[in-house]
Design an enzyme around this catalytic site. Structure first.
Site, mmCIF file in Angstrom:
data_model
loop_
_atom_site.group_PDB
_atom_site.id
_atom_site.type_symbol
_atom_site.label_atom_id
_atom_site.label_comp_id
_atom_site.label_asym_id
_atom_site.label_seq_id
_atom_site.Cartn_x
_atom_site.Cartn_y
_atom_site.Cartn_z
ATOM 1 N N ARG A 83 0.884 -1.144 0.072
ATOM 2 C CA ARG A 83 0.038 0.366 -0.485
ATOM 3 C C ARG A 83 0.783 0.816 0.033
ATOM 4 N NH1 ARG A 83 -1.889 -3.729 4.139
ATOM 5 N NH2 ARG A 83 -4.393 -4.168 3.598
ATOM 6 N N LYS A 108 -1.934 -1.872 7.432
ATOM 7 C CA LYS A 108 -3.289 -1.041 7.932
ATOM 8 C C LYS A 108 -3.532 -2.231 9.487
ATOM 9 C CE LYS A 108 -7.484 -0.630 5.799
ATOM 10 N NZ LYS A 108 -8.015 -1.389 4.376
ATOM 11 N N HIS A 178 -3.182 1.680 -5.780
ATOM 12 C CA HIS A 178 -4.108 0.615 -5.843
ATOM 13 C C HIS A 178 -4.133 -0.867 -6.669
ATOM 14 C CE1 HIS A 178 -7.219 2.893 -7.015
ATOM 15 N NE2 HIS A 178 -8.230 1.221 -7.380
ATOM 16 N N ARG A 181 -0.515 -3.150 -6.709
ATOM 17 C CA ARG A 181 -1.062 -4.019 -5.585
ATOM 18 C C ARG A 181 -2.412 -4.569 -6.228
ATOM 19 N NH1 ARG A 181 -0.794 -4.650 0.028
ATOM 20 N NH2 ARG A 181 -3.331 -5.195 0.407
ATOM 21 N N HIS A 204 -3.923 -9.177 4.350
ATOM 22 C CA HIS A 204 -5.215 -9.537 4.341
ATOM 23 C C HIS A 204 -5.199 -9.954 5.646
ATOM 24 C CE1 HIS A 204 -5.919 -8.742 -0.250
ATOM 25 N NE2 HIS A 204 -6.075 -7.715 0.510
ATOM 26 N N TYR A 213 -10.240 -11.566 -5.807
ATOM 27 C CA TYR A 213 -9.041 -11.478 -6.850
ATOM 28 C C TYR A 213 -9.194 -13.011 -8.047
ATOM 29 C CZ TYR A 213 -6.650 -7.734 -4.704
ATOM 30 O OH TYR A 213 -6.105 -6.423 -4.362
#
Length: 233
Positions: A83, A108, A178, A181, A204, A213
């Site tokens: 990120r 995050k 993004h 990513r 994640h 995805y």
């Protein structure tokens, strides 16, 4: 103590993991009224094609200090699937050059993860560090060149370097950093990397986030990334 919602999310994530790794049939279980699932990322992720990536990376003038630095930023975003905030938070102390790994600490989820450092990414960072990074006591990797020279770049500055490159490259469909990513995730899936590893690489918390995805169609993709080494979390 974990909340009910957190526990349910973990159960659903584990069931999803079994489904994709062992062929476990989860349809009946997931239909049980544990809670109403929240699909935060239900839309199809947007990513860059190989041609668009080439145009983006070619837009950086690597004869200039800012071009070298900004190219290294873009490589971190795409090759490591980071990120913008994680790139902005990279420190000189996060790299183990002997082992070829980098520690992502400002995440995050607040959990550190360790990633293999791709050769091309390492070379881009090395060129920036050895020849173009201003003399400064700042330990943050990417620093400013003009205003407040030597001070750490923030997330917005990191983001703007890529947006400017996308404009120069004529990428009219570029919607933000993004996309780099998402492109990293796309390449890993097409290389046969399992969802649990991809979730660990991208940081994640839930494997359900990574499952989005699998909607992508990667038919006849030829130039894909190699298999990722084990990720330490």
């Amino acid at each position: 103590m974990a909340s009910k919602k957190t526990i349910i999310v973990r159960i659903r994530s584990y069931i999803r993991f079994l489904e994709f790794s062992d062929g476990f049939k989860s349809e009946a279980i997931l239909k049980l009224p544990m809670t109403s699932p929240v699909w935060k990322r239900a839309s199809l992720p947007k990513y860059l094609s190989d041609t668009e990536l080439d145009r983006l990376f070619s837009s950086y003038d690597r004869n200039k200090p800012s071009g070298i630095r900004n190219y290294a930023i873009a490589r971190c975003l795409k090759d490591l699937g980071l990120r913008c905030s994680e790139v902005a938070g990279l420190s000189l102390d996060d790299f183990d050059w002997m082992q070829g790994i980098v520690a992502i600490k400002k995440t995050k989820s607040h959990f550190k993860r360790i990633l293999p450092l791709h050769a091309i990414t390492g070379q881009a960072i090395e060129a920036y560090l050895l020849h173009f990074r201003p003399a400064t006591s700042e330990r943050i990797l990417f620093v400013r060149f003009k205003n407040r020279q030597g001070e750490a770049m923030g997330t917005s500055q990191v983001r703007n370097t890529v947006r400017s490159a996308a404009i120069r490259a004529g990428l009219d469909n570029f919607t933000g950093t993004h996309m780099l990513r998402h492109t990293a995730a796309k390449e890993m899936i097409n290389s046969g990397v399992d969802l649990k590893t991809i979730a660990d690489v991208l940081g994640h918390e839930s494997i359900e986030t990574t499952c989005i995805y699998t909607k992508l169609d990667f038919n006849q993709l030829q130039d894909v990334a190699g298999t990722w080494p084990e990720v330490i979390v």
